[in-house]
Enzyme design. Structure first.
Site, PDB file in Angstrom:
ATOM      1  N   PHE A   1      -1.877  -0.231 -10.237  1.00 51.68           N
ATOM      2  CA  PHE A   1      -2.413  -1.459  -9.632  1.00 51.68           C
ATOM      3  C   PHE A   1      -3.708  -1.967 -10.263  1.00 51.68           C
ATOM      4  O   PHE A   1      -4.203  -3.016  -9.884  1.00 51.68           O
ATOM      5  CB  PHE A   1      -2.558  -1.316  -8.113  1.00 51.68           C
ATOM      6  CG  PHE A   1      -3.351  -0.126  -7.653  1.00 51.68           C
ATOM      7  CD1 PHE A   1      -4.731  -0.117  -7.743  1.00 51.68           C
ATOM      8  CD2 PHE A   1      -2.709   0.973  -7.109  1.00 51.68           C
ATOM      9  CE1 PHE A   1      -5.460   0.963  -7.312  1.00 51.68           C
ATOM     10  CE2 PHE A   1      -3.431   2.072  -6.677  1.00 51.68           C
ATOM     11  CZ  PHE A   1      -4.815   2.069  -6.777  1.00 51.68           C
TER      12      PHE A   1
ATOM     13  N   ARG B   1     -17.135   1.289  -1.612  1.00 51.14           N
ATOM     14  CA  ARG B   1     -16.232   0.773  -0.585  1.00 51.14           C
ATOM     15  C   ARG B   1     -16.700  -0.647  -0.305  1.00 51.14           C
ATOM     16  O   ARG B   1     -17.461  -0.892   0.616  1.00 51.14           O
ATOM     17  CB  ARG B   1     -16.316   1.648   0.664  1.00 51.14           C
ATOM     18  CG  ARG B   1     -15.084   1.557   1.541  1.00 51.14           C
ATOM     19  CD  ARG B   1     -15.173   2.530   2.694  1.00 51.14           C
ATOM     20  NE  ARG B   1     -14.735   3.872   2.383  1.00 51.14           N
ATOM     21  CZ  ARG B   1     -13.460   4.242   2.302  1.00 51.14           C
ATOM     22  NH1 ARG B   1     -12.491   3.374   2.480  1.00 51.14           N
ATOM     23  NH2 ARG B   1     -13.145   5.486   2.021  1.00 51.14           N
TER      24      ARG B   1
ATOM     25  N   GLU C   1      -1.238   4.709  -7.827  1.00 52.29           N
ATOM     26  CA  GLU C   1      -0.870   5.591  -6.718  1.00 52.29           C
ATOM     27  C   GLU C   1       0.436   6.299  -7.104  1.00 52.29           C
ATOM     28  O   GLU C   1       1.400   5.643  -7.508  1.00 52.29           O
ATOM     29  CB  GLU C   1      -0.688   4.749  -5.445  1.00 52.29           C
ATOM     30  CG  GLU C   1      -0.464   5.540  -4.192  1.00 52.29           C
ATOM     31  CD  GLU C   1      -1.757   5.989  -3.503  1.00 52.29           C
ATOM     32  OE1 GLU C   1      -2.851   5.817  -4.068  1.00 52.29           O
ATOM     33  OE2 GLU C   1      -1.646   6.535  -2.388  1.00 52.29           O
TER      34      GLU C   1
ATOM     35  N   LYS D   1       0.880  -1.171   0.000  1.00 53.20           N
ATOM     36  CA  LYS D   1       0.000   0.000   0.000  1.00 53.20           C
ATOM     37  C   LYS D   1       0.913   1.215   0.000  1.00 53.20           C
ATOM     38  O   LYS D   1       1.559   1.535   0.998  1.00 53.20           O
ATOM     39  CB  LYS D   1      -0.909   0.008   1.235  1.00 53.20           C
ATOM     40  CG  LYS D   1      -1.910   1.160   1.238  1.00 53.20           C
ATOM     41  CD  LYS D   1      -2.846   1.069   2.421  1.00 53.20           C
ATOM     42  CE  LYS D   1      -4.053   1.973   2.303  1.00 53.20           C
ATOM     43  NZ  LYS D   1      -3.767   3.386   2.095  1.00 53.20           N
TER      44      LYS D   1
ATOM     45  N   LYS E   1      -7.587  -3.049   3.199  1.00 49.40           N
ATOM     46  CA  LYS E   1      -6.279  -2.510   3.605  1.00 49.40           C
ATOM     47  C   LYS E   1      -5.892  -3.097   4.957  1.00 49.40           C
ATOM     48  O   LYS E   1      -6.752  -3.344   5.811  1.00 49.40           O
ATOM     49  CB  LYS E   1      -6.278  -0.991   3.617  1.00 49.40           C
ATOM     50  CG  LYS E   1      -7.337  -0.340   4.435  1.00 49.40           C
ATOM     51  CD  LYS E   1      -7.291   1.178   4.281  1.00 49.40           C
ATOM     52  CE  LYS E   1      -8.572   1.779   4.814  1.00 49.40           C
ATOM     53  NZ  LYS E   1      -8.656   3.204   4.677  1.00 49.40           N
TER      54      LYS E   1
HETATM   55  P1  ATP Z   1      -6.087   5.735   3.522  1.00 50.00           P
HETATM   56  O1  ATP Z   1      -6.186   7.104   4.130  1.00 50.00           O
HETATM   57  O2  ATP Z   1      -5.791   4.646   4.497  1.00 50.00           O
HETATM   58  O3  ATP Z   1      -5.283   5.698   2.266  1.00 50.00           O
HETATM   59  P2  ATP Z   1      -8.399   6.110   2.138  1.00 50.00           P
HETATM   60  O4  ATP Z   1      -9.705   6.271   2.784  1.00 50.00           O
HETATM   61  O5  ATP Z   1      -7.715   7.297   1.582  1.00 50.00           O
HETATM   62  O6  ATP Z   1      -7.500   5.345   3.122  1.00 50.00           O
HETATM   63  P3  ATP Z   1      -8.953   3.617   1.022  1.00 50.00           P
HETATM   64  O7  ATP Z   1      -9.766   3.338  -0.164  1.00 50.00           O
HETATM   65  O8  ATP Z   1      -9.519   3.258   2.315  1.00 50.00           O
HETATM   66  O9  ATP Z   1      -8.529   5.107   0.935  1.00 50.00           O
HETATM   67  O10 ATP Z   1      -7.539   2.891   0.904  1.00 50.00           O
HETATM   68  C1  ATP Z   1      -7.073   2.591  -0.332  1.00 50.00           C
HETATM   69  C2  ATP Z   1      -6.152   3.660  -0.866  1.00 50.00           C
HETATM   70  O11 ATP Z   1      -4.831   3.201  -0.813  1.00 50.00           O
HETATM   71  C3  ATP Z   1      -6.436   3.880  -2.312  1.00 50.00           C
HETATM   72  O12 ATP Z   1      -7.356   4.925  -2.446  1.00 50.00           O
HETATM   73  C4  ATP Z   1      -5.093   4.232  -2.913  1.00 50.00           C
HETATM   74  O13 ATP Z   1      -4.959   5.638  -2.951  1.00 50.00           O
HETATM   75  C5  ATP Z   1      -4.084   3.685  -1.930  1.00 50.00           C
HETATM   76  N1  ATP Z   1      -3.255   2.573  -2.440  1.00 50.00           N
HETATM   77  C6  ATP Z   1      -1.913   2.489  -2.304  1.00 50.00           C
HETATM   78  N2  ATP Z   1      -1.442   1.354  -2.836  1.00 50.00           N
HETATM   79  C7  ATP Z   1      -2.493   0.676  -3.346  1.00 50.00           C
HETATM   80  C8  ATP Z   1      -2.640  -0.563  -4.017  1.00 50.00           C
HETATM   81  N3  ATP Z   1      -1.605  -1.358  -4.271  1.00 50.00           N
HETATM   82  N4  ATP Z   1      -3.898  -0.935  -4.390  1.00 50.00           N
HETATM   83  C9  ATP Z   1      -4.955  -0.146  -4.127  1.00 50.00           C
HETATM   84  N5  ATP Z   1      -4.879   1.037  -3.486  1.00 50.00           N
HETATM   85  C10 ATP Z   1      -3.662   1.454  -3.091  1.00 50.00           C
END
Ligand code: ATP
Length: 583
Positions: A362, A438, A321, A271, A444
């Site tokens: 990704f 979501r 990302e 991530k 995550k």
């Molecule tokens: P966080 O603040 O923990 O990033 P968030 O609410 O912004 O969470 P989430 O959808 O919960 O976003 O977490 C996924 C986020 O992680 C994605 O929006 C993306 O920006 C990021 N990310 C980083 N690496 C990856 C990956 N390998 N696959 C998918 N998403 C990834």
């Protein structure tokens, strides 16, 4: 359509906090209005004048609205100010004073929805010298013709304070109720606040919602539902070059639970701690959108170049990302360091050299004219592997393993943290891509006690060596029911006194200054637009703040330029974290 008819619905919406009742009022309205009025009305019900992908704001200060009331009512400034002090809300002031005026003059003119909408929308285009006067004129013109209640809503819309607690879910359901009531055999009992429908309901809701995730504009969705029916909605495809909502992740706290959610074997990826980019490629035409659907193509020339050079597909939409790094030391930089690039309008070439980003791809949503949303993740990844040629410090495929082994998964996670990434993502190999949702297709996994994303609603001028800067910030979460931002604490640590050390008080002051809506001595109220990430140690119950909770030791960790105020933490999030911590 007369504006007064819309105002009646506004009042109905204000009179109830019940979601179903609100949906009923809106559905009733949608049934009646002609197609050409749909966009205006759908935007206004959501408290805006533009679709959500359009970031423009009206930029009307309280002072301008106050002056417009003076001009329209012919009353002296002193009188308007004294009412304002008494009522605390310029919308109400307009209502009361226009009422007084009507009793004196009897002059009246019928306002249409279109006239109000057009005049207010024009406010956006007015900038530069004499802009305040021209804005004043447009608002005063409306107020002069307005009935008292109309005046209230005109002022509230102009100040961008119109909130009926009408979230996206309410609009979605209202579209279904309005245009498919026969198909779903809708029965609504207003007295008992009770609703019934047949088993088709979910199908229609899903069709409306999925169309929205592709179009990002409920006005367009409503038009399609009305004119083309279910088939038309279901046929909505991906339009290359249009922004699409990113799929979001859920969270689990143990490796075991992650596997439980996404199945075994699962794909596990690093991530990366950067910001999301959805990239459209159509030949040599490249467009980059953020998660908020802003087009940031111009700001990231190095990404455009990398896509052209290293992605062999002629047409595709990629999900990725972007992570900033120091070109000299080759160290990854935290998100806040590159966040300044998102809104940057000048020195772009210089910044792309000084603070470049590396892209980690990704997912893929569209390839060679084919919509891949329904294709299993495993197949999408295979396509990515075929079309992306990696180049370190420019463009890479997200590092991935496929395993069902908990030990291997844990080792991969430790490695991710060791390399400075945020954690890992677990992904279901068979899952489709669901824009905007979501859902449990990706999970995550990262260290617990997450920070909260909150909105700044007020600030205070500093003293001593911090004078001249706004140094203490009142934070709020969103109550989606009322649409109001409720305070949860005040933060003054985390920012730097020297600009070269990171996000500084000076930079924050500059941002907030343009958002000031009222001043009370050393304190200022600001339009709720800036979202910041707050780390903290504990949440306590508190009567001091409107949310009923207070954060202990809050620290600002970064600005979340990629988030809008409606995407900040909700009251339910704060409550959930409070409960979790008690356990
Ligand atoms: P966080 O603040 O923990 O990033 P968030 O609410 O912004 O969470 P989430 O959808 O919960 O976003 O977490 C996924 C986020 O992680 C994605 O929006 C993306 O920006 C990021 N990310 C980083 N690496 C990856 C990956 N390998 N696959 C998918 N998403 C990834």
């Amino acid at each position: 359509m007369k504006y007064s008819e819309l105002v009646m619905v506004f009042e109905q919406l204000e009179s109830t906090s019940k979601r179903l009742t609100k949906t009923h009022y809106i559905a009733d309205l949608l049934k009646k209005i002609p197609t050409e009025n749909l966009p205006m009305i759908i935007y206004m019900l959501q408290g805006r004048l533009f679709p959500p992908t359009d970031e423009r704001t009206l930029g009307v200060a309280d002072k301008t609205a106050k002056k417009a009331i003076e001009i329209a009512t012919g009353l002296p400034e002193k009188k308007v100010i004294s009412e304002w002090k008494k009522l605390g809300d310029l919308g109400k002031v307009a209502e009361v004073l226009v009422k007084e005026k009507k009793q004196r003059t009897l002059f009246s003119h019928t306002l249409t929805v279109k006239k109000v909408f057009d005049n207010l929308r024009k406010l956006v285009e007015i900038t530069g010298a004499g802009s305040v006067d021209r804005k004043l004129k447009l608002i005063a013109e409306l107020l002069t013709s307005a009935k008292p209640k109309e005046a209230k809503f005109i002022i509230k819309t102009a100040l961008e304070q119109l909130r009926f607690g009408v979230g996206e879910g309410v609009v979605r359901d209202a579209i279904v109720w309005a245009y498919f009531s026969k198909e779903i055999e809708l029965k609504y009992d207003e007295k008992k606040h009770d609703i019934s429908y047949n088993e088709n309901y979910k199908k229609y809701v899903k069709a409306v919602e999925s169309t929205y995730d592709l179009m990002n504009d409920y006005a367009g969705v409503a038009k399609k539902a009305k004119e083309k029916g279910l088939k038309g909605l279901q046929k909505t495809g991906i339009t290359l070059g249009q922004p699409i909502r990113a799929m979001l992740a859920l969270k689990e706290d143990t490796v075991k639970d992650c596997f439980k959610r996404v199945g075994s074997p699962a794909a596990i990826e690093y991530k990366y701690d950067g910001f999301r980019m959805i990239i459209n490629k159509d030949g040599s035409d490249i467009k980059i959108f953020t998660r908020r659907l802003d087009n940031v193509t111009k700001q990231f020339p190095e990404v455009v170049k990398a896509i052209r050079a290293h992605v062999s597909a002629r047409q595709c939409i990629l999900d990725a990302e972007a992570v900033g790094f120091d070109p000299k030391t080759k160290e990854y930089k935290p998100f806040q360091n590159i966040s300044q690039r998102i809104k940057r309008k000048y020195d772009i070439a210089m910044l792309s050299k000084k603070l470049p980003v590396e892209l980690h791809i990704f997912d893929i949503l569209f390839y060679k004219g084919e919509n891949l949303l329904e294709a299993p993740f495993k197949k999408r990844r295979q396509i990515l592997e075929k079309i992306v040629s990696s180049k370190k410090w420019s463009i890479q495929l997200a590092k991935q393993i496929v395993t069902s082994n908990e030990k291997k998964a844990s080792e991969f996670y430790s490695k991710a943290l060791e390399l400075g990434h945020e954690g890992v993502m677990f992904k279901n190999l068979a899952s489709p891509y669901q824009p905007g949702s979501r859902v449990g297709h990706m999970i995550k996994f990262k260290p617990v006690m997450e920070p909260l994303d909150l909105v700044i609603v007020a600030a205070e001028w500093g003293t001593g060596k911090r004078s001249g800067w706004l140094t203490s910030y009142v934070l709020a979460c969103l109550d989606p029911k009322s649409g109001k931002f409720l305070t949860v604490g005040k933060a003054s640590t985390g920012l730097k006194e020297k600009e070269e050390q990171g996000l500084s008080f000076k930079a924050m002051t500059k941002i907030l200054r343009s958002l000031v809506r009222a001043e009370h001595g050393r304190k200022v109220d600001v339009h709720p637009q800036i979202v910041i990430e707050i780390a903290f140690n504990e949440i306590q119950k508190s009567p001091t703040y409107k949310s009923g909770y207070a954060l202990r030791f809050p620290r600002i960790t970064k600005i979340r330029d990629d988030r809008g105020p409606n995407e900040c933490a909700t009251l339910a999030d704060v409550k959930r974290m409070y409960e979790q911590q008690k356990k």
